[in-house]
Design an enzyme around this catalytic site. Structure first.
Site, short mmCIF file in Angstrom:
data_model
loop_
_atom_site.label_atom_id
_atom_site.label_comp_id
_atom_site.label_asym_id
_atom_site.label_seq_id
_atom_site.Cartn_x
_atom_site.Cartn_y
_atom_site.Cartn_z
N HIS A 143 35.18 -11.59 101.52
CA HIS A 143 34.73 -10.23 101.81
C HIS A 143 35.78 -9.52 102.66
O HIS A 143 35.56 -8.42 103.14
CB HIS A 143 33.40 -10.26 102.57
CG HIS A 143 32.22 -10.67 101.73
ND1 HIS A 143 32.10 -11.92 101.17
CD2 HIS A 143 31.10 -9.98 101.35
CE1 HIS A 143 30.96 -12.00 100.49
NE2 HIS A 143 30.34 -10.83 100.58
N ASP A 174 40.78 -20.94 102.80
CA ASP A 174 40.37 -21.18 104.18
C ASP A 174 41.65 -21.39 104.96
O ASP A 174 42.46 -22.26 104.61
CB ASP A 174 39.44 -22.38 104.32
CG ASP A 174 38.63 -22.28 105.61
OD1 ASP A 174 37.93 -21.27 105.80
OD2 ASP A 174 38.71 -23.19 106.45
#
Length: 209
Positions: free
Chosen positions: A15, A75
């Site tokens: 996002h 990540d």
């Protein structure tokens, strides 16, 4: 060689607009159209992993299953030598506002200040060497996945400098440079970043001969 991508559309499990833009630029030469989980209204899964690999796979599989299409999750985070590798996998958490601090969201300047404060407590001789890590997890709706890891070494600098980039970029001076990631032109950062390192491995595996 891992399972190969089919088709030209890929869901990016994020996002974060800055991260989507950077990933989109890295994949553009291969004709990949990137869609974001945010644009599709997908919920962000709770990151319960204790490593970058665990969290990347968790996010990629959740997005791939929800959208029924291949998904790529990133990540990444900053680790500081003098802080025992912190903030590491909790990099984004250090930027999280509490309910009593106003609007929700991430305050990266606050997070950078936390790191600087801890380094100052250790004194002027504190080791400011640090590194950015990036793990890319590519997942398919059936649960299959592939993982690619990248890293870039640098030095933690204060005060923050530069207006480009995002996250901790304004305090990270990559090895061999005298300016921060946030002062580098995006195309140069894309060549040397931890994400670029991980992407080079993904590209060799997915699009190589």
């Amino acid at each position: 060689m891992s399972r190969r991508l089919e088709g030209k559309r890929l869901l990016i499990a994020t996002h974060n607009a800055g991260k989507l833009k950077e990933i989109g630029a890295l994949l553009a030469p291969y004709g990949i159209e990137c869609l974001s989980a945010g644009a599709l209204g997908l919920a962000e899964p709770e990151e319960t992993g204790t490593t970058f690999v665990e969290n990347a796979i968790l996010k990629a599989r959740a997005a791939a299953k929800a959208a029924q299409m291949p998904a790529l999750a990133d990540d990444s985070g900053l680790s500081v030598a003098a802080l025992g590798g912190r903030p590491g996998v909790y990099t984004a958490d250090w930027a999280e506002r509490q309910w009593f601090e106003g609007p929700s969201g991430r305050d990266w300047y606050m997070a950078m200040g936390k790191v600087e404060g801890l380094l100052c407590e250790l004194g002027p001789a504190a080791d400011r060497s640090c590194w950015f890590s990036c793990v890319l997890a590519l997942a398919w709706p059936d649960g299959d996945s592939a993982v690619y890891e990248g890293r870039v070494e640098g030095t933690y600098s204060w005060p923050p400098r530069g207006t480009m980039g995002f996250g901790y970029d304004p305090v990270f001076v990559p090895q061999g440079k005298d300016i921060t990631f946030a002062e580098l032109a995006p195309e140069e950062k894309h060549r040397i970043s931890h994400r670029a390192d991980a992407f080079a491995k993904l590209v060799a595996d997915q699009f190589g001969a």
